[in-house]
Write a protein that holds these residues in place. Sequence first.
Motif, PDB file in Angstrom:
ATOM      1  N   ALA A 170       0.811  -1.218   0.000  1.00 58.00           N
ATOM      2  CA  ALA A 170       0.000   0.000   0.000  1.00 58.00           C
ATOM      3  C   ALA A 170       0.846   1.271   0.000  1.00 58.00           C
ATOM      4  O   ALA A 170       0.330   2.356  -0.284  1.00 58.00           O
ATOM      5  N   LEU A 171       2.130   1.155   0.310  1.00 60.45           N
ATOM      6  CA  LEU A 171       3.012   2.323   0.332  1.00 60.45           C
ATOM      7  C   LEU A 171       3.364   2.796  -1.073  1.00 60.45           C
ATOM      8  O   LEU A 171       3.756   3.954  -1.261  1.00 60.45           O
ATOM      9  N   SER A 172       3.247   1.908  -2.051  1.00 56.12           N
ATOM     10  CA  SER A 172       3.782   2.187  -3.383  1.00 56.12           C
ATOM     11  C   SER A 172       3.064   3.329  -4.091  1.00 56.12           C
ATOM     12  O   SER A 172       3.677   4.058  -4.874  1.00 56.12           O
ATOM     13  N   TYR A 173       1.781   3.514  -3.839  1.00 59.40           N
ATOM     14  CA  TYR A 173       0.986   4.489  -4.573  1.00 59.40           C
ATOM     15  C   TYR A 173       1.486   5.917  -4.327  1.00 59.40           C
ATOM     16  O   TYR A 173       1.910   6.616  -5.256  1.00 59.40           O
ATOM     17  N   MET A 174       1.417   6.363  -3.089  1.00 56.14           N
ATOM     18  CA  MET A 174       1.791   7.740  -2.789  1.00 56.14           C
ATOM     19  C   MET A 174       3.295   7.967  -2.896  1.00 56.14           C
ATOM     20  O   MET A 174       3.736   9.010  -3.394  1.00 56.14           O
ATOM     21  N   ILE A 175       4.102   7.004  -2.454  1.00 55.28           N
ATOM     22  CA  ILE A 175       5.548   7.156  -2.593  1.00 55.28           C
ATOM     23  C   ILE A 175       5.920   7.259  -4.065  1.00 55.28           C
ATOM     24  O   ILE A 175       6.755   8.088  -4.463  1.00 55.28           O
ATOM     25  N   GLY A 176       5.302   6.440  -4.908  1.00 58.00           N
ATOM     26  CA  GLY A 176       5.562   6.509  -6.340  1.00 58.00           C
ATOM     27  C   GLY A 176       5.166   7.845  -6.927  1.00 58.00           C
ATOM     28  O   GLY A 176       5.920   8.439  -7.716  1.00 58.00           O
ATOM     29  N   ARG A 177       3.993   8.340  -6.578  1.00 60.02           N
ATOM     30  CA  ARG A 177       3.564   9.634  -7.112  1.00 60.02           C
ATOM     31  C   ARG A 177       4.481  10.754  -6.674  1.00 60.02           C
ATOM     32  O   ARG A 177       4.884  11.607  -7.480  1.00 60.02           O
ATOM     33  N   LEU A 178       4.826  10.791  -5.395  1.00 59.45           N
ATOM     34  CA  LEU A 178       5.682  11.851  -4.891  1.00 59.45           C
ATOM     35  C   LEU A 178       7.045  11.832  -5.571  1.00 59.45           C
ATOM     36  O   LEU A 178       7.636  12.885  -5.846  1.00 59.45           O
ATOM     37  N   GLU A 179       7.553  10.636  -5.856  1.00 60.13           N
ATOM     38  CA  GLU A 179       8.855  10.538  -6.522  1.00 60.13           C
ATOM     39  C   GLU A 179       8.763  11.000  -7.969  1.00 60.13           C
ATOM     40  O   GLU A 179       9.667  11.702  -8.459  1.00 60.13           O
ATOM     41  N   ILE A 180       7.705  10.644  -8.674  1.00 60.30           N
ATOM     42  CA  ILE A 180       7.530  11.140 -10.046  1.00 60.30           C
ATOM     43  C   ILE A 180       7.398  12.664 -10.043  1.00 60.30           C
ATOM     44  O   ILE A 180       7.980  13.354 -10.900  1.00 60.30           O
ATOM     45  N   GLN A 181       6.658  13.205  -9.096  1.00 58.67           N
ATOM     46  CA  GLN A 181       6.549  14.665  -8.998  1.00 58.67           C
ATOM     47  C   GLN A 181       7.892  15.299  -8.683  1.00 58.67           C
ATOM     48  O   GLN A 181       8.225  16.363  -9.218  1.00 58.67           O
ATOM     49  N   ARG A 182       8.686  14.665  -7.824  1.00 57.03           N
ATOM     50  CA  ARG A 182      10.008  15.202  -7.500  1.00 57.03           C
ATOM     51  C   ARG A 182      10.914  15.185  -8.723  1.00 57.03           C
ATOM     52  O   ARG A 182      11.633  16.157  -9.011  1.00 57.03           O
ATOM     53  N   ILE A 183      10.888  14.067  -9.469  1.00 59.65           N
ATOM     54  CA  ILE A 183      11.696  13.951 -10.673  1.00 59.65           C
ATOM     55  C   ILE A 183      11.289  15.016 -11.688  1.00 59.65           C
ATOM     56  O   ILE A 183      12.141  15.644 -12.330  1.00 59.65           O
ATOM     57  N   ARG A 184       9.976  15.241 -11.822  1.00 59.90           N
ATOM     58  CA  ARG A 184       9.505  16.279 -12.750  1.00 59.90           C
ATOM     59  C   ARG A 184       9.953  17.663 -12.301  1.00 59.90           C
ATOM     60  O   ARG A 184      10.427  18.463 -13.124  1.00 59.90           O
ATOM     61  N   ALA A 185       9.824  17.956 -11.016  1.00 65.82           N
ATOM     62  CA  ALA A 185      10.228  19.274 -10.504  1.00 65.82           C
ATOM     63  C   ALA A 185      11.717  19.505 -10.733  1.00 65.82           C
ATOM     64  O   ALA A 185      12.148  20.628 -11.080  1.00 65.82           O
ATOM     65  N   ASP A 186      12.519  18.475 -10.556  1.00 73.65           N
ATOM     66  CA  ASP A 186      13.953  18.587 -10.795  1.00 73.65           C
ATOM     67  C   ASP A 186      14.231  18.867 -12.269  1.00 73.65           C
ATOM     68  O   ASP A 186      15.071  19.723 -12.602  1.00 73.65           O
ATOM     69  N   ALA A 187      13.518  18.182 -13.161  1.00 73.61           N
ATOM     70  CA  ALA A 187      13.693  18.415 -14.592  1.00 73.61           C
ATOM     71  C   ALA A 187      13.274  19.830 -14.978  1.00 73.61           C
ATOM     72  O   ALA A 187      13.946  20.494 -15.780  1.00 73.61           O
ATOM     73  N   GLU A 188      12.182  20.304 -14.410  1.00 71.45           N
ATOM     74  CA  GLU A 188      11.723  21.671 -14.692  1.00 71.45           C
ATOM     75  C   GLU A 188      12.749  22.687 -14.227  1.00 71.45           C
ATOM     76  O   GLU A 188      13.023  23.692 -14.920  1.00 71.45           O
ATOM     77  N   ALA A 189      13.335  22.473 -13.046  1.00 74.19           N
ATOM     78  CA  ALA A 189      14.321  23.406 -12.508  1.00 74.19           C
ATOM     79  C   ALA A 189      15.582  23.422 -13.375  1.00 74.19           C
ATOM     80  O   ALA A 189      16.174  24.490 -13.607  1.00 74.19           O
ATOM     81  N   ARG A 190      15.998  22.266 -13.871  1.00 69.93           N
ATOM     82  CA  ARG A 190      17.222  22.180 -14.669  1.00 69.93           C
ATOM     83  C   ARG A 190      17.030  22.751 -16.073  1.00 69.93           C
ATOM     84  O   ARG A 190      17.950  23.351 -16.637  1.00 69.93           O
ATOM     85  N   LEU A 191      15.852  22.576 -16.637  1.00 64.61           N
ATOM     86  CA  LEU A 191      15.619  22.999 -18.015  1.00 64.61           C
ATOM     87  C   LEU A 191      15.021  24.389 -18.136  1.00 64.61           C
ATOM     88  O   LEU A 191      15.155  25.029 -19.190  1.00 64.61           O
ATOM     89  N   GLY A 192      14.340  24.869 -17.103  1.00 66.43           N
ATOM     90  CA  GLY A 192      13.727  26.190 -17.179  1.00 66.43           C
ATOM     91  C   GLY A 192      12.748  26.276 -18.336  1.00 66.43           C
ATOM     92  O   GLY A 192      11.865  25.426 -18.504  1.00 66.43           O
ATOM     93  N   ASP A 193      12.908  27.299 -19.205  1.00 66.74           N
ATOM     94  CA  ASP A 193      11.989  27.510 -20.323  1.00 66.74           C
ATOM     95  C   ASP A 193      12.065  26.405 -21.367  1.00 66.74           C
ATOM     96  O   ASP A 193      11.170  26.295 -22.217  1.00 66.74           O
ATOM     97  N   ARG A 194      13.106  25.580 -21.302  1.00 65.09           N
ATOM     98  CA  ARG A 194      13.249  24.493 -22.280  1.00 65.09           C
ATOM     99  C   ARG A 194      12.487  23.241 -21.873  1.00 65.09           C
ATOM    100  O   ARG A 194      12.426  22.278 -22.630  1.00 65.09           O
ATOM    101  N   PHE A 195      11.910  23.244 -20.662  1.00 65.13           N
ATOM    102  CA  PHE A 195      11.159  22.071 -20.215  1.00 65.13           C
ATOM    103  C   PHE A 195       9.918  21.893 -21.075  1.00 65.13           C
ATOM    104  O   PHE A 195       9.166  22.843 -21.320  1.00 65.13           O
TER     105      PHE A 195
END
Length: 317
Positions: free
Chosen positions: A261-286
Amino acid sequence: GDLVYTRLIERYTTLPLQAEEIHEIGLQQIDRLASEYLEIAGPLLGTTSLEDIFATLRDDPELHHTTGEGVVKASEDAFAAAKAEMPNWFGRLPTSDCFVEETQHGPVAYYYPPAEDGSREGTFFMNTADPTSWGTFEVEATAFHEGIPGHHLQLTIGQELGDSIPAFRRNAYIVAYGEGWGLYTERLVDEMGLYSSQLDRMGMLCADSMRAGRLVVDTGIHGLGWSRQQAIDFLAENSPMTLHTITEEIDRYIASMPGQALSYMIGRLEIQRIRADAEARLGDRFDIKGFHDAVLTSGAVPLDTLDRLVSEWVESV
């Protein structure tokens, strides 16, 4: 014991997390959700009481379906809205379509992927044995998660990658990746503007309440010495779930698959974290379509591998 549960946490989350850490993450998510309930549901239901909000969502017959046809129609309408908007958010789309089918048996809702030879399309099953068990606000979030753009895109795109990846990766199911994506899409479609109303957005919060609560009660039971009743009471106080549903959920966490049961929210939070990191690194190029393609076009992978794959995409942009 503690060692076995720690191994189950790693198996189901694919991350090196500890029970106490996950427990705290769950409590933080519950607190954030309380604020969202008050912001969205408070004005809608005319109350500033979280307890009253939960009681209304749980018990008001006006907020529940009465026929299976109504449940199916709401699901089909959600799919139609998602299909129209998907080209703006995804570069690669599945060839196989997904349809809604009513059932009287099995889980409350589930997705069945298409056949690899193309002889069967993807199918989203809605259990309507008791239509009144479906809140009118719950259907859209469930349809988006289980069908489009949730499991249907994830599983079908992976399946349609063909010989570019091994067959076991096309057909494997890594729970943190799979359910993390499904839960991620419930929030994504809010960004996409697909929820029909503020009431339907409540379904997104209700689903989050269950998944955040799971972090607290699963780790509470297996890592912190909680009793069955303590876990039941926590979900009853912090979600609009019915007592019947809560007791079934808690018994599942105790006896069936500790840690799953832990996989759902932990998975979502990690995907959101990965996306936020990509947005920060790419800026307007994201590019959101490029990000989603990076997530969906390598088949099922552990979350640390997903992080690496998205990082490689960022470096290639």
